[in-house]
Design a protein around this motif. Structure first.
Motif, PDB file in Angstrom:
ATOM      1  N   TRP A 232       0.828  -1.206   0.000  1.00  0.00           N
ATOM      2  CA  TRP A 232       0.000   0.000   0.000  1.00  0.00           C
ATOM      3  C   TRP A 232       0.863   1.256   0.000  1.00  0.00           C
ATOM      4  CZ3 TRP A 232      -4.882   0.205  -1.330  1.00  0.00           C
ATOM      5  CH2 TRP A 232      -5.669  -0.939  -1.201  1.00  0.00           C
ATOM      6  N   HIS A 233       2.015   1.211   0.644  1.00  0.00           N
ATOM      7  CA  HIS A 233       2.928   2.360   0.634  1.00  0.00           C
ATOM      8  C   HIS A 233       3.381   2.658  -0.800  1.00  0.00           C
ATOM      9  CE1 HIS A 233       6.062   5.163   1.828  1.00  0.00           C
ATOM     10  NE2 HIS A 233       6.913   4.475   1.081  1.00  0.00           N
ATOM     11  N   VAL A 234       3.770   1.612  -1.533  1.00  0.00           N
ATOM     12  CA  VAL A 234       4.175   1.794  -2.930  1.00  0.00           C
ATOM     13  C   VAL A 234       2.977   2.256  -3.763  1.00  0.00           C
ATOM     14  CG1 VAL A 234       5.071   0.645  -4.986  1.00  0.00           C
ATOM     15  CG2 VAL A 234       6.007   0.078  -2.741  1.00  0.00           C
ATOM     16  N   GLU A 235       1.808   1.723  -3.485  1.00  0.00           N
ATOM     17  CA  GLU A 235       0.597   2.091  -4.226  1.00  0.00           C
ATOM     18  C   GLU A 235       0.298   3.583  -4.105  1.00  0.00           C
ATOM     19  OE1 GLU A 235      -2.676   1.361  -6.689  1.00  0.00           O
ATOM     20  OE2 GLU A 235      -1.028   0.022  -6.134  1.00  0.00           O
ATOM     21  N   ARG A 236       0.472   4.120  -2.896  1.00  0.00           N
ATOM     22  CA  ARG A 236       0.192   5.538  -2.687  1.00  0.00           C
ATOM     23  C   ARG A 236       1.133   6.429  -3.486  1.00  0.00           C
ATOM     24  NH1 ARG A 236      -0.834   3.701   2.679  1.00  0.00           N
ATOM     25  NH2 ARG A 236       1.342   4.087   3.272  1.00  0.00           N
ATOM     26  N   MET A 237       2.280   5.900  -3.877  1.00  0.00           N
ATOM     27  CA  MET A 237       3.267   6.686  -4.607  1.00  0.00           C
ATOM     28  C   MET A 237       3.005   6.722  -6.118  1.00  0.00           C
ATOM     29  SD  MET A 237       5.208   7.807  -2.203  1.00  0.00           S
ATOM     30  CE  MET A 237       3.741   7.780  -1.153  1.00  0.00           C
ATOM     31  N   ARG A 238       2.206   5.797  -6.640  1.00  0.00           N
ATOM     32  CA  ARG A 238       2.001   5.759  -8.092  1.00  0.00           C
ATOM     33  C   ARG A 238       1.072   6.891  -8.530  1.00  0.00           C
ATOM     34  NH1 ARG A 238      -3.149   2.771  -8.627  1.00  0.00           N
ATOM     35  NH2 ARG A 238      -3.112   3.369 -10.835  1.00  0.00           N
ATOM     36  N   PRO A 239       1.340   7.497  -9.694  1.00  0.00           N
ATOM     37  CA  PRO A 239       0.545   8.645 -10.140  1.00  0.00           C
ATOM     38  C   PRO A 239      -0.948   8.351 -10.238  1.00  0.00           C
ATOM     39  CG  PRO A 239       2.530   8.430 -11.466  1.00  0.00           C
ATOM     40  CD  PRO A 239       2.461   7.206 -10.596  1.00  0.00           C
ATOM     41  N   GLY A 240      -1.304   7.161 -10.715  1.00  0.00           N
ATOM     42  CA  GLY A 240      -2.701   6.839 -10.909  1.00  0.00           C
ATOM     43  C   GLY A 240      -3.499   6.667  -9.631  1.00  0.00           C
ATOM     44  N   PHE A 241      -2.832   6.616  -8.486  1.00  0.00           N
ATOM     45  CA  PHE A 241      -3.550   6.440  -7.226  1.00  0.00           C
ATOM     46  C   PHE A 241      -4.302   7.711  -6.850  1.00  0.00           C
ATOM     47  CE2 PHE A 241      -3.830   6.253  -2.529  1.00  0.00           C
ATOM     48  CZ  PHE A 241      -4.504   5.047  -2.405  1.00  0.00           C
ATOM     49  N   THR A 242      -3.697   8.856  -7.125  1.00  0.00           N
ATOM     50  CA  THR A 242      -4.319  10.133  -6.757  1.00  0.00           C
ATOM     51  C   THR A 242      -4.848  10.893  -7.964  1.00  0.00           C
ATOM     52  OG1 THR A 242      -2.131  11.167  -6.837  1.00  0.00           O
ATOM     53  CG2 THR A 242      -2.922  10.423  -4.686  1.00  0.00           C
ATOM     54  N   GLN A 243      -4.367  10.556  -9.174  1.00  0.00           N
ATOM     55  CA  GLN A 243      -4.806  11.231 -10.391  1.00  0.00           C
ATOM     56  C   GLN A 243      -5.245  10.169 -11.400  1.00  0.00           C
ATOM     57  OE1 GLN A 243      -1.883  13.745 -12.259  1.00  0.00           O
ATOM     58  NE2 GLN A 243      -3.182  14.197 -14.011  1.00  0.00           N
ATOM     59  N   ASP A 245      -6.907   9.674 -14.106  1.00  0.00           N
ATOM     60  CA  ASP A 245      -7.519  10.027 -15.382  1.00  0.00           C
ATOM     61  C   ASP A 245      -7.054   9.049 -16.467  1.00  0.00           C
ATOM     62  OD1 ASP A 245      -5.000  10.942 -16.538  1.00  0.00           O
ATOM     63  OD2 ASP A 245      -5.241  12.755 -15.341  1.00  0.00           O
ATOM     64  N   ASP A 246      -7.686   9.127 -17.622  1.00  0.00           N
ATOM     65  CA  ASP A 246      -7.428   8.154 -18.684  1.00  0.00           C
ATOM     66  C   ASP A 246      -5.976   8.173 -19.149  1.00  0.00           C
ATOM     67  OD1 ASP A 246     -10.023   7.293 -18.639  1.00  0.00           O
ATOM     68  OD2 ASP A 246     -10.694   8.566 -20.292  1.00  0.00           O
ATOM     69  N   VAL A 247      -5.391   9.367 -19.231  1.00  0.00           N
ATOM     70  CA  VAL A 247      -4.017   9.477 -19.727  1.00  0.00           C
ATOM     71  C   VAL A 247      -3.046   8.768 -18.797  1.00  0.00           C
ATOM     72  CG1 VAL A 247      -2.138  11.076 -20.284  1.00  0.00           C
ATOM     73  CG2 VAL A 247      -4.492  11.640 -20.938  1.00  0.00           C
ATOM     74  N   VAL A 248      -3.166   9.045 -17.511  1.00  0.00           N
ATOM     75  CA  VAL A 248      -2.257   8.444 -16.527  1.00  0.00           C
ATOM     76  C   VAL A 248      -2.458   6.930 -16.470  1.00  0.00           C
ATOM     77  CG1 VAL A 248      -1.674   8.318 -14.081  1.00  0.00           C
ATOM     78  CG2 VAL A 248      -2.050  10.533 -15.152  1.00  0.00           C
ATOM     79  N   LEU A 249      -3.721   6.491 -16.418  1.00  0.00           N
ATOM     80  CA  LEU A 249      -3.993   5.060 -16.303  1.00  0.00           C
ATOM     81  C   LEU A 249      -3.542   4.301 -17.550  1.00  0.00           C
ATOM     82  CD1 LEU A 249      -7.520   5.128 -14.622  1.00  0.00           C
ATOM     83  CD2 LEU A 249      -5.328   4.637 -13.541  1.00  0.00           C
ATOM     84  N   THR A 250      -3.722   4.902 -18.723  1.00  0.00           N
ATOM     85  CA  THR A 250      -3.282   4.246 -19.954  1.00  0.00           C
ATOM     86  C   THR A 250      -1.763   4.102 -19.972  1.00  0.00           C
ATOM     87  OG1 THR A 250      -5.174   5.102 -21.197  1.00  0.00           O
ATOM     88  CG2 THR A 250      -3.265   4.384 -22.466  1.00  0.00           C
ATOM     89  N   ARG A 251      -1.064   5.130 -19.549  1.00  0.00           N
ATOM     90  CA  ARG A 251       0.402   5.063 -19.517  1.00  0.00           C
ATOM     91  C   ARG A 251       0.879   4.011 -18.531  1.00  0.00           C
ATOM     92  NH1 ARG A 251       1.411  10.013 -18.471  1.00  0.00           N
ATOM     93  NH2 ARG A 251       1.863   9.856 -16.248  1.00  0.00           N
TER      94      ARG A 251
END
Length: 294
Positions: A232-243, A245-251
């Protein structure tokens, strides 16, 4: 209580489009965190299924933003009154969703429908609204509990004693639903309430995600012992966890999720499902519960 959640969806190996949709909303209130999770599995083929699942998810998200504050005012005086209020709100919302899909289908000469399983968590309690065969589970260190009941032909036959659970798994009509949103003018959702278990993982998933996995495998791969604090600590650091949107999730989907994250564990589990020749779309949302305040 503190809620943290993330989701994963994959088109799978056979389908041309991903007809699943999911929702995660977490907000801080004077009574602690409130979380809304949902998974919808659309049907009707290509754009029709995508539209159906996306429509009900959008309507549920709008309910959270506009109607939930009134429900929280009720909760300040009575938890039971809050749950009754939510039940009434959700039952009305389900009817609105159902008729919205029916009207759209009639206007555009198409058949479309979707399942829906949604969970609202706040104040040590959860409320679930459920139509179809998407599922909600509670996973603790010592076991796993299915919180919803599939509204399917084979489950009805098993309950009537006309099929064994083993026969139901391979029955040619195992995917036949007794009801879904958008198919008939009358739909009766299951409404479920219960106590939230501290340190538990709550899993909502489409039938494609769990068809070829046993409950033991779900617990081993997505339970508290697997989704540890470090993940969960690593998860909180990924961009898609807090943002998200389609662009971030697709990347992220193209480049891969961070090693040692919850999303990576979901993706690994989904890959196992695909390796076992599952042909459907795969979607899962997981939420963990921690004691404390933000």
């Amino acid at each position: 209580m503190i809620f943290e959640a993330t989701g994963y969806s994959n088109v799978g190996q056979v389908r041309e489009s991903n007809q699943d949709s999911y929702l995660i909303k977490v907000a801080s209130t004077t009574m602690g965190d409130v979380a809304l999770l949902a998974v919808a599995d659309g049907m009707g083929g290509l754009e029709s299924g995508e539209l159906a699942s996306a429509t009900v998810i959008r309507m549920l998200s709008e309910w959270f933003d506009t109607k939930l504050p009134a429900a929280l005012e009720v909760m300040e005086t009575s938890v039971g009154g809050f749950e009754q209020f939510v039940d009434g709100q959700w039952n009305g919302l389900i009817q609105d969703m159902n008729m919205a899909l029916i009207r759209y289908g009639m206007a555009h000469h198409m058949n479309l429908g979707t399942t829906l399983t949604a969970m609202l968590a706040i104040g040590g309690r959860y409320s679930i609204v459920h139509v179809g065969d998407t599922r909600a589970y509670e996973i603790v260190v010592g076991g796993i509990t299915q919180l919803t009941q599939d509204q399917t032909f084979v489950r009805r036959e098993v309950e009537a004693g006309r099929l064994t659970p083993e026969e139901a798994i391979v029955h040619p009509r195992r995917n036949v639903l007794l009801q879904c949103l958008g198919s008939t003018k009358e739909v009766v959702p299951d409404l479920v309430h219960g106590n939230i278990t501290r340190d538990a993982i709550y899993l909502l998933c489409s039938d494609g995600f769990r068809h070829v996995l046993t409950e033991g495998e779900l617990r081993k791969r997505l339970g508290p012992a697997a989704l540890t604090e470090s993940l969960w600590h690593v998860e909180r650091m990924r961009p898609g966890f807090t943002q998200a949107d389609d662009v971030v999730l697709t990347r992220e989907e193209q480049e891969g999720f961070p090693q040692g994250s919850v999303s990576e564990q979901l993706a690994i589990t989904a890959q196992l499902v695909m390796d076992r020749k599952e042909q459907d779309n795969l979607t899962a949302v997981v939420m963990r519960v921690k004691q404390g305040d933000r």
